[in-house]
Design a protein around this motif. Structure first.
Motif, PDB file in Angstrom:
ATOM      1  N   GLY A   1     -38.850 -50.993 -13.024  1.00  0.00           N
ATOM      2  CA  GLY A   1     -38.033 -50.439 -11.816  1.00  0.00           C
ATOM      3  C   GLY A   1     -37.098 -49.251 -11.902  1.00  0.00           C
ATOM      4  N   ALA A   2     -36.797 -48.647 -11.025  1.00  0.00           N
ATOM      5  CA  ALA A   2     -36.044 -47.548 -11.091  1.00  0.00           C
ATOM      6  C   ALA A   2     -34.850 -47.564 -10.008  1.00  0.00           C
ATOM      7  N   ASN A   3     -33.459 -47.643 -10.264  1.00  0.00           N
ATOM      8  CA  ASN A   3     -32.507 -47.909  -9.459  1.00  0.00           C
ATOM      9  C   ASN A   3     -32.129 -46.273  -8.789  1.00  0.00           C
ATOM     10  N   GLY A   4     -32.422 -46.011  -7.580  1.00  0.00           N
ATOM     11  CA  GLY A   4     -32.180 -44.856  -7.161  1.00  0.00           C
ATOM     12  C   GLY A   4     -32.918 -43.662  -7.475  1.00  0.00           C
ATOM     13  N   GLY A   5     -34.236 -44.065  -8.035  1.00  0.00           N
ATOM     14  CA  GLY A   5     -34.990 -42.858  -8.562  1.00  0.00           C
ATOM     15  C   GLY A   5     -36.359 -43.249  -8.386  1.00  0.00           C
ATOM     16  N   ARG A   6     -37.279 -42.456  -9.058  1.00  0.00           N
ATOM     17  CA  ARG A   6     -38.698 -42.831  -8.815  1.00  0.00           C
ATOM     18  C   ARG A   6     -39.359 -43.226 -10.297  1.00  0.00           C
ATOM     19  N   ILE A   7     -40.484 -43.997  -9.949  1.00  0.00           N
ATOM     20  CA  ILE A   7     -41.339 -44.645 -11.325  1.00  0.00           C
ATOM     21  C   ILE A   7     -42.373 -43.537 -11.038  1.00  0.00           C
ATOM     22  N   ILE A   8     -42.594 -42.726 -12.081  1.00  0.00           N
ATOM     23  CA  ILE A   8     -43.594 -41.442 -12.120  1.00  0.00           C
ATOM     24  C   ILE A   8     -44.859 -42.128 -13.139  1.00  0.00           C
ATOM     25  N   LEU A   9     -45.989 -42.325 -12.786  1.00  0.00           N
ATOM     26  CA  LEU A   9     -47.023 -42.670 -13.691  1.00  0.00           C
ATOM     27  C   LEU A   9     -48.001 -41.346 -13.671  1.00  0.00           C
TER      28      LEU A   9
END
Length: 694
Positions: free
Chosen positions: A616-624
């Motif tokens: 999870g990312a609070n207020g951001g992005r998860i970049i794969l």
């Protein structure tokens, strides 16, 4: 019974038999010319009755007319054969292929009578008399085991036989579940062999070929040799038939502790000593001996050298009487037509004697019913028994303590890990056979060969040491330390070395500065922050470094970092696994259960959750970044949650609908010219044609 050929067996039964003798002594052959006479004694019991669990050496007494004296412990193997010089062809009733008889006549095969070793000797005129025993005498040495206990009786038996160079045959059958709980200290190897045999319902003896054997006692064993009235001189029954229905085995003679199995009076009770027995073994022994019986007797017979102690023999005895002497009724009278009644007994003791001819004495002794019920003791016997119960005897262990004429008081564990010797010349403590602490009489000093550890203590004199580790408290008034001091705190006056290092009366070490080029060992190093002046040096080595003794803390040891919470529960571990070639983190919940781990191998980084795994990312992005591969289904991801995917799918659907409509509404026409396929007789055919919809 030792196996012999049919020819040998036939000649043994003949009255005109002629014996040939020889002996191999120390590698040299002695014949009838040197051998005057000999006797061989074989026993399974040395008492007045039946015994089990014995290991009695066979005994040879041989007289030689020889100029050369035989050395001590020389090996003697006597042999016996029967001359066949008078054998003719009409007497050859034996199978041709089984006989090995020289054309010139000769003798039967040579029968070995045992393997013996010279023990003592005596010379009268020109005749030497040698008393010899078989190899069991070499087992009269202390048994010091190298096994780990508890150990099986089979393992103990094999250890003794391998150490003494004994071989044994298939008659030695030891229950694989029978164990010896502790190392049998204070016993000889022969005693241990006998105890193991007794636990398995047998006795030990050495066969005529020098091989160790078991004689197992069972009920209704068949006879191995049958004697007629012509084979013995006299036979006398000494007691009624002996049988046993109760067993009493004493496993602790000091406290008179024993196991019992079965029921019956003293006349039908078998009593013996065996420290390795258990109640289960006694019960099994009773089952094995159930129905075992024998006829007590003494017999003088013609010589049958192939018989062994323990052999079951049958014999006939003429008990016929005339009809006038018969006082029983016809139906109750059981007399064989020839008057010979058949009996069976067991050889418990035999003596084979040769002096020109061969004679055999057989005994199967038993204790009478009166002797069993009323064992009378005289005043002297009573005093001797009282001394046996109350006196301390040499060589007898008392909870590990023995008394010896050569060593004084000896205290030794059964596994020989510890031994203490106390006498007028020695005060020593041994560990694994080596001196660990002893009093050196010339220097008047106690000497330690190992490490000296103390929880506390006061040394009022000078303490000098080349080196050592003190893990307790060292209190001293004065002393010179020339080696290395390792420890926690010093309590007492003050210790001062030069002008820059001292220990005050409260036990604190005060130093302006210090250079440590060796090893610093301490139980606890406590401190807050290390700041200010730089700390320089090589390495800080230790088994464990921790920020607190308990509760919320971090610990560093040889396996890595470990993080604990306030409840002393392990939460995070950082380390390596050299065997698996990985390194990483392992995470635990408050109950200490592993929840997942992150670790690296040669070409990959693994993130594994033992239950659920959430990214999870609070207020951001998860970049794969890079190729993403799913090896299983994806749950919880809808089309609307993927940006732009719905619009793209709607556009694609409209294009598919347009193509479908155009396809299903499409028609076209085809015009063909008139033609008759080159045949004038055919009608011309052609025109314009329109296709149908798909």
């Amino acid at each position: 019974m030792y196996p012999i050929s049919p020819l040998y067996a036939d000649y043994l039964k003949r009255h005109e038999r002629e014996f040939l003798i020889k002996a191999i002594i120390n590698g040299e052959e002695y014949t009838n010319a040197e051998i005057v006479e000999f006797s061989i004694e074989n026993s399974l019991t040395l008492s007045d009755g039946f015994e089990i669990g014995t290991a009695i050496p066979n005994k040879l007494i041989i007289k030689l007319r020889s100029k050369n004296e035989i050395p001590a412990n020389a090996r003697i193997v006597p042999y016996l054969a029967i001359s066949t010089e008078g054998l003719t062809w009409d007497q050859a009733i034996y199978p041709w292929q089984d006989m090995q008889i020289p054309w010139t006549g000769g003798s039967t095969e040579w029968l070995p009578l045992g393997e013996f070793f010279v023990d003592s000797r005596e010379k009268i005129n020109d005749v030497w008399t040698y008393t010899c025993y078989d190899k069991l005498v070499f087992a009269d040495v202390a048994y010091i085991s190298q096994l780990s206990y508890p150990a099986s009786q089979k393992a103990v038996w094999d250890e003794i036989c391998n150490r003494l160079g004994f071989s044994y045959d298939s008659s030695v059958v030891i229950n694989p579940s029978y164990q010896i709980q502790a190392g049998p200290a204070g016993y000889t190897c022969r005693q241990v062999l006998a105890y193991i045999a007794g636990a398995n319902g047998a006795s030990v003896f050495v066969g005529k070929d020098g091989v160790i054997r078991f004689k197992r006692f069972v009920a209704n064993a068949p006879s191995v040799f049958e004697m007629t009235t012509a084979d013995y001189i006299r036979v006398k029954q000494t007691n009624p038939i002996k049988s046993y229905s109760r067993i009493v085995v004493t496993y602790n003679t000091e406290d008179d502790l024993s196991f019992e199995a079965g029921s019956g009076d003293e006349n039908h009770t078998l009593q013996f000593e065996n420290p390795f027995m258990t109640q289960a073994m006694a019960n099994n022994l009773l089952v094995a001996l159930s129905g075992f019986s024998y006829l007590p007797l003494t017999m003088d017979a013609r010589g049958f050298p192939h018989l062994d102690q323990g052999d079951i023999i049958g014999f006939a005895q003429n008990e016929g009487s005339s009809w006038l002497e018969t006082v029983t009724s016809w139906q109750d009278t059981h007399i064989p037509w020839d008057g010979n009644v058949q009996y069976r007994s067991i050889i418990l003791h035999q003596v084979l004697s040769f002096k020109g001819g061969l004679k055999l004495t057989i005994e199967a002794p038993s204790v009478s019913e009166q002797q069993s019920e009323f064992a009378l003791e005289g005043s002297l016997s009573q005093q001797v028994n009282r001394l046996n119960q109350n006196a301390i005897r040499y060589g007898k262990p008392y909870y590990g303590v023995t008394h010896s004429r050569t060593e004084g008081i000896v205290v030794e564990r059964e596994d020989h890990l510890f031994k203490g010797v106390f006498n007028g010349e020695e005060l020593s403590f041994y560990a694994n056979g080596d001196k660990a602490l002893w009093f050196d009489i010339p220097s008047r000093k106690f000497i330690f060969a190992g490490d000296l550890e103390a929880v506390g203590g006061t040394f009022t004199g000078d303490l000098s040491a080349a080196g050592g580790t003190f893990t307790g408290t060292l209190v001293g008034v004065n002393g010179t330390f020339s080696g290395t001091i390792q420890g926690g705190s010093f309590i007492g006056g003050s210790i001062r070395i030069g002008s820059s290092f001292s220990v005050d009366s409260s036990g604190h070490m005060i130093a302006v500065g210090a250079d440590f080029s060796g090893t610093i060992s301490a139980s606890v190093i406590t401190g807050g922050q290390i700041n200010g002046t730089n700390i320089t040096g090589a390495d800080i080595l230790g088994s464990r470094i921790r920020t607190a003794s308990s509760g919320d803390r971090i610990e560093l040891d040889r396996d890595g970092f470990v993080f604990y919470d306030s409840n002393n529960a392990r939460r995070v571990v950082l380390g390596t696994n050299p065997n698996a070639g990985i390194s990483g983190h392992t995470y635990y919940n408050s109950s200490g259960q592993s929840q997942g781990l992150i670790y690296a191998i040669s070409n990959e980084l693994h993130v594994i959750g033992n239950n659920n795994l959430r990214l999870g990312a609070n207020g951001g992005r998860i970049i794969l970044q890079g190729l993403v591969e799913f090896t299983n289904s994806v749950v919880g991801l809808s089309v609307s949650q993927i940006s732009g995917l719905q619009n793209q799918l709607d556009y694609l659907q409209s294009q598919i609908n347009s193509l479908s409509q155009a396809y299903y509404n499409h028609t076209h026409s085809v015009t063909l010219p008139s033609h008759n396929h080159g045949r004038v007789e055919n009608q011309n055919w052609g025109g314009t044609f329109t296709t149908s919809r798909p």
